[in-house]
Design a protein around this motif. Structure first.
Motif, PDB file in Angstrom:
ATOM      1  N   LEU A 227      -9.881  -5.433  -2.824  1.00 45.00           N
ATOM      2  CA  LEU A 227     -10.178  -6.684  -3.409  1.00 45.00           C
ATOM      3  C   LEU A 227      -9.437  -7.913  -3.031  1.00 45.00           C
ATOM      4  CD1 LEU A 227     -11.982  -8.002  -5.565  1.00 45.00           C
ATOM      5  CD2 LEU A 227     -10.338  -7.420  -7.514  1.00 45.00           C
ATOM      6  N   LYS A 228      -8.012  -7.678  -2.976  1.00 45.93           N
ATOM      7  CA  LYS A 228      -7.309  -8.608  -2.692  1.00 45.93           C
ATOM      8  C   LYS A 228      -7.084  -9.195  -1.334  1.00 45.93           C
ATOM      9  CE  LYS A 228      -2.105 -10.112  -3.203  1.00 45.93           C
ATOM     10  NZ  LYS A 228      -0.961  -9.485  -3.860  1.00 45.93           N
ATOM     11  N   TYR A 229      -7.434  -8.527  -0.205  1.00 39.28           N
ATOM     12  CA  TYR A 229      -7.368  -8.718   1.033  1.00 39.28           C
ATOM     13  C   TYR A 229      -8.464  -8.362   1.827  1.00 39.28           C
ATOM     14  CZ  TYR A 229      -2.280  -8.496   0.334  1.00 39.28           C
ATOM     15  OH  TYR A 229      -1.098  -8.831  -0.362  1.00 39.28           O
ATOM     16  N   PRO A 230      -9.394  -9.257   2.191  1.00 38.59           N
ATOM     17  CA  PRO A 230     -10.657  -8.984   2.866  1.00 38.59           C
ATOM     18  C   PRO A 230     -10.477  -8.208   4.203  1.00 38.59           C
ATOM     19  CG  PRO A 230     -10.705 -11.179   1.903  1.00 38.59           C
ATOM     20  CD  PRO A 230      -9.182 -10.688   1.871  1.00 38.59           C
ATOM     21  N   ILE A 231      -9.610  -8.522   4.812  1.00 35.51           N
ATOM     22  CA  ILE A 231      -9.311  -7.956   6.139  1.00 35.51           C
ATOM     23  C   ILE A 231      -9.319  -6.338   5.970  1.00 35.51           C
ATOM     24  CG2 ILE A 231      -6.606  -7.625   6.214  1.00 35.51           C
ATOM     25  CD1 ILE A 231      -6.869  -8.600   9.303  1.00 35.51           C
ATOM     26  N   ALA A 232      -9.049  -5.628   4.704  1.00 30.51           N
ATOM     27  CA  ALA A 232      -9.130  -4.195   4.406  1.00 30.51           C
ATOM     28  C   ALA A 232     -10.282  -3.830   4.125  1.00 30.51           C
ATOM     29  CB  ALA A 232      -7.864  -4.062   3.425  1.00 30.51           C
ATOM     30  N   ARG A 233     -11.276  -4.640   4.415  1.00 31.08           N
ATOM     31  CA  ARG A 233     -12.611  -3.905   4.060  1.00 31.08           C
ATOM     32  C   ARG A 233     -13.679  -3.781   5.369  1.00 31.08           C
ATOM     33  NH1 ARG A 233     -13.964  -9.384   0.345  1.00 31.08           N
ATOM     34  NH2 ARG A 233     -11.937  -9.303  -1.082  1.00 31.08           N
ATOM     35  N   PRO A 234     -14.409  -2.825   5.102  1.00 34.84           N
ATOM     36  CA  PRO A 234     -14.606  -1.777   4.425  1.00 34.84           C
ATOM     37  C   PRO A 234     -13.686  -0.807   4.336  1.00 34.84           C
ATOM     38  CG  PRO A 234     -16.434  -1.404   5.941  1.00 34.84           C
ATOM     39  CD  PRO A 234     -15.570  -2.789   6.225  1.00 34.84           C
ATOM     40  N   MET A 235     -12.938  -0.325   3.240  1.00 39.36           N
ATOM     41  CA  MET A 235     -11.785   0.593   3.169  1.00 39.36           C
ATOM     42  C   MET A 235     -12.156   2.016   3.425  1.00 39.36           C
ATOM     43  SD  MET A 235      -8.746   0.842   0.873  1.00 39.36           S
ATOM     44  CE  MET A 235      -7.886  -0.583   1.173  1.00 39.36           C
ATOM     45  N   ILE A 236     -11.397   2.910   4.275  1.00 43.90           N
ATOM     46  CA  ILE A 236     -11.670   4.114   4.296  1.00 43.90           C
ATOM     47  C   ILE A 236     -10.413   4.838   3.270  1.00 43.90           C
ATOM     48  CG2 ILE A 236     -11.872   6.320   5.610  1.00 43.90           C
ATOM     49  CD1 ILE A 236     -13.348   4.859   7.675  1.00 43.90           C
ATOM     50  N   GLU A 237      -9.241   4.508   3.761  1.00 45.08           N
ATOM     51  CA  GLU A 237      -8.088   5.066   3.182  1.00 45.08           C
ATOM     52  C   GLU A 237      -6.878   3.903   3.089  1.00 45.08           C
ATOM     53  OE1 GLU A 237      -5.169   8.965   3.521  1.00 45.08           O
ATOM     54  OE2 GLU A 237      -7.041   8.882   4.633  1.00 45.08           O
ATOM     55  N   PHE A 238      -6.081   3.745   2.066  1.00 44.17           N
ATOM     56  CA  PHE A 238      -5.155   3.005   1.983  1.00 44.17           C
ATOM     57  C   PHE A 238      -3.686   3.981   2.090  1.00 44.17           C
ATOM     58  CE2 PHE A 238      -2.695   0.574  -1.325  1.00 44.17           C
ATOM     59  CZ  PHE A 238      -1.688  -0.332  -0.384  1.00 44.17           C
ATOM     60  N   PHE A 239      -2.787   3.329   3.164  1.00 47.15           N
ATOM     61  CA  PHE A 239      -1.779   3.856   3.098  1.00 47.15           C
ATOM     62  C   PHE A 239      -0.659   3.008   2.531  1.00 47.15           C
ATOM     63  CE2 PHE A 239      -4.744   5.274   6.368  1.00 47.15           C
ATOM     64  CZ  PHE A 239      -4.404   6.658   6.349  1.00 47.15           C
ATOM     65  N   GLU A 240      -0.256   3.101   1.465  1.00 47.25           N
ATOM     66  CA  GLU A 240       0.775   2.593   0.779  1.00 47.25           C
ATOM     67  C   GLU A 240       2.307   2.108   1.862  1.00 47.25           C
ATOM     68  OE1 GLU A 240      -0.307   5.117  -0.664  1.00 47.25           O
ATOM     69  OE2 GLU A 240      -0.556   5.230  -2.660  1.00 47.25           O
ATOM     70  N   PRO A 241       2.832   0.983   1.753  1.00 43.91           N
ATOM     71  CA  PRO A 241       2.099  -0.075   0.846  1.00 43.91           C
ATOM     72  C   PRO A 241       1.773  -1.306   1.637  1.00 43.91           C
ATOM     73  CG  PRO A 241       4.404  -0.251   1.776  1.00 43.91           C
ATOM     74  CD  PRO A 241       4.174   0.884   2.182  1.00 43.91           C
ATOM     75  N   GLN A 242       1.368  -1.012   3.161  1.00 44.70           N
ATOM     76  CA  GLN A 242       1.205  -2.063   3.760  1.00 44.70           C
ATOM     77  C   GLN A 242      -0.267  -1.828   4.598  1.00 44.70           C
ATOM     78  OE1 GLN A 242       3.574  -2.893   7.191  1.00 44.70           O
ATOM     79  NE2 GLN A 242       4.209  -4.627   6.175  1.00 44.70           N
ATOM     80  N   TRP A 243      -0.607  -0.721   4.703  1.00 45.91           N
ATOM     81  CA  TRP A 243      -1.805  -0.565   5.899  1.00 45.91           C
ATOM     82  C   TRP A 243      -3.150  -0.013   5.335  1.00 45.91           C
ATOM     83  CZ3 TRP A 243      -2.064  -2.636  10.978  1.00 45.91           C
ATOM     84  CH2 TRP A 243      -0.664  -3.271  11.456  1.00 45.91           C
ATOM     85  N   ALA A 244      -4.361  -0.256   5.713  1.00 48.95           N
ATOM     86  CA  ALA A 244      -5.515   0.370   5.494  1.00 48.95           C
ATOM     87  C   ALA A 244      -6.455   0.675   6.604  1.00 48.95           C
ATOM     88  CB  ALA A 244      -6.059  -0.754   4.500  1.00 48.95           C
ATOM     89  N   LEU A 245      -7.007   1.984   6.638  1.00 47.09           N
ATOM     90  CA  LEU A 245      -8.014   2.407   7.665  1.00 47.09           C
ATOM     91  C   LEU A 245      -9.355   1.784   7.248  1.00 47.09           C
ATOM     92  CD1 LEU A 245      -8.932   3.876  10.128  1.00 47.09           C
ATOM     93  CD2 LEU A 245      -9.023   5.883   8.282  1.00 47.09           C
ATOM     94  N   THR A 246      -9.893   0.896   7.912  1.00 51.20           N
ATOM     95  CA  THR A 246     -11.259   0.593   7.822  1.00 51.20           C
ATOM     96  C   THR A 246     -12.217   1.114   8.726  1.00 51.20           C
ATOM     97  OG1 THR A 246     -11.339  -1.293   9.005  1.00 51.20           O
ATOM     98  CG2 THR A 246     -10.107  -1.677   7.090  1.00 51.20           C
ATOM     99  N   THR A 247     -13.425   0.724   8.587  1.00 52.24           N
ATOM    100  CA  THR A 247     -14.424   1.074   9.647  1.00 52.24           C
ATOM    101  C   THR A 247     -14.357   0.571  10.907  1.00 52.24           C
ATOM    102  OG1 THR A 247     -16.100  -0.368   8.808  1.00 52.24           O
ATOM    103  CG2 THR A 247     -16.371   1.833   7.654  1.00 52.24           C
ATOM    104  N   HIS A 248     -13.493  -0.382  11.079  1.00 48.60           N
ATOM    105  CA  HIS A 248     -13.273  -0.919  12.297  1.00 48.60           C
ATOM    106  C   HIS A 248     -12.042  -1.142  12.949  1.00 48.60           C
ATOM    107  CE1 HIS A 248     -13.709  -4.469   9.439  1.00 48.60           C
ATOM    108  NE2 HIS A 248     -12.828  -5.051  10.486  1.00 48.60           N
ATOM    109  N   SER A 249     -10.891  -0.846  12.252  1.00 50.44           N
ATOM    110  CA  SER A 249      -9.642  -1.106  12.390  1.00 50.44           C
ATOM    111  C   SER A 249      -8.682  -0.488  11.394  1.00 50.44           C
ATOM    112  CB  SER A 249      -9.395  -2.893  12.426  1.00 50.44           C
ATOM    113  OG  SER A 249      -9.547  -3.298  10.890  1.00 50.44           O
ATOM    114  N   ILE A 250      -7.389  -0.601  11.826  1.00 48.49           N
ATOM    115  CA  ILE A 250      -6.418  -0.648  10.535  1.00 48.49           C
ATOM    116  C   ILE A 250      -5.716  -1.920  10.458  1.00 48.49           C
ATOM    117  CG2 ILE A 250      -5.869   1.831  11.274  1.00 48.49           C
ATOM    118  CD1 ILE A 250      -3.383   1.022  13.145  1.00 48.49           C
ATOM    119  N   ALA A 251      -5.573  -2.261   9.483  1.00 45.49           N
ATOM    120  CA  ALA A 251      -5.482  -3.663   8.936  1.00 45.49           C
ATOM    121  C   ALA A 251      -4.125  -3.395   8.106  1.00 45.49           C
ATOM    122  CB  ALA A 251      -6.453  -4.172   8.315  1.00 45.49           C
ATOM    123  N   SER A 252      -3.107  -4.704   8.069  1.00 52.20           N
ATOM    124  CA  SER A 252      -2.396  -5.179   7.089  1.00 52.20           C
ATOM    125  C   SER A 252      -2.893  -6.217   6.464  1.00 52.20           C
ATOM    126  CB  SER A 252      -0.804  -5.308   7.789  1.00 52.20           C
ATOM    127  OG  SER A 252       0.064  -5.774   6.869  1.00 52.20           O
TER     128      SER A 252
END
Length: 302
Positions: A227-252
């Protein structure tokens, strides 16, 4: 900005126009009268006639000047009102956005702050899918135990047009290989679901007892991060505290930085990202390794 509305003359303007015209004509007429009443042998000062004529002319000019000034003042007031109206619109829209965001946060917070239930979980996932925070078909992965690689994938599935949506649970290992699956009806409740999970992991390489509070907290934090970071969408998994796996990238989200899955130079990019001062290595390595499994490299450094 919209054009100002043309206003008809006010009562005051009509009074000023009428009074000024009458007084001006009276003074001009008086100057003519003085000129016409020149009697032989008398000496009217010449300046009297000139004074009356000039006063009359000046008064006659007051009317249009006053009307113009009044209309100009009204137009300025109209512009100020429009500016205040636009500022008010900005404030109302900003307040509506803030309220909407607060409502979404409350839904995601309810996963851990309200009485935990399958209903609060389904509501949070449904809201997140509607907002584009996750892909309902792909689902969201959350940890079953803080120290284990076992994941619980939550997907939304449409039961029927009348019954609406339900949550489908898949217990997976770290690399997405399924261990067990349950429908929401089979899960029945969160207590029953985590009991089933405990039985399912008993024969795995990491037979750790599930920690429901950690799972629900990870679910809530994942949705709030998306919700806070649009770059982390659509999210598959969140790796605290900084990175997210999305359907097209890994994003901070914090750094607004991403590495897309289809890069042909992902290995060299991996080394490049590790050189950055702001990097959280544990979070990044976990996201990178998971992405490498779900989205295998293709290209020159595969």
């Amino acid at each position: 900005m919209t054009n100002s509305v043309a206003h008809p003359p006010s009562s005051r303007e009509r009074l000023v126009i009428g009074g000024a015209a009458a007084l001006g004509l009276l003074l001009v007429g008086a100057s003519w009268l003085v000129h016409g009443l020149q009697i032989p042998g008398t000496s009217w000062p010449d300046w009297v006639e000139s004074l009356l004529l000039n006063l009359g002319s000046a008064v006659l000019l007051v009317a249009p000047i006053e009307v113009f000034s009044a209309r100009l003042r009204r137009q300025i007031d109209d512009v100020r009102s429009e500016v205040r109206g636009l500022a008010g619109l900005d404030e109302r829209v900003s307040a509506a956005i803030t309220a909407d965001r607060a409502a979404l946060q409350a839904v995601f917070d309810d996963v851990v702050t309200a009485a935990p239930s399958l209903r609060t979980v389904r509501r949070a996932l449904r809201t997140a899918a509607n907002e584009g925070l996750l892909d309902a078909a792909v689902g969201l992965r959350v940890r079953v135990h803080p120290a284990a690689g076992t994941r619980l994938r939550l997907r939304l599935v449409r039961r029927t047009l009348w019954l609406g949506w339900a949550v489908h649970f898949t217990l997976e290992n770290l690399y997405g290989e399924p261990i067990a699956t349950w429908t929401e009806r089979q899960a029945r409740s969160l207590e029953h679901l985590f009991t089933k999970i405990a039985h399912a992991v008993r024969n795995t390489d990491v037979p750790l007892v599930p920690v429901p509070s950690a799972t629900l907290r990870h679910l809530s934090e994942s949705l709030l991060y998306a919700l806070k970071y649009p770059i982390a969408r659509p999210m598959i998994e969140f790796f605290e505290p900084q990175w997210a796996l999305t359907t097209h990238s890994i994003a901070s989200g914090q750094e607004d930085y991403e590495v897309v899955h289809n890069r042909p130079d992902r290995i060299s990019m991996y080394r490049h990202v590790l050189e950055k001062e702001w990097i959280d290595r544990d979070s990044y390595n976990a996201a990178y390794d998971t992405a490498d499994y779900f989205y295998p490299r293709h290209g020159r450094d595969a």
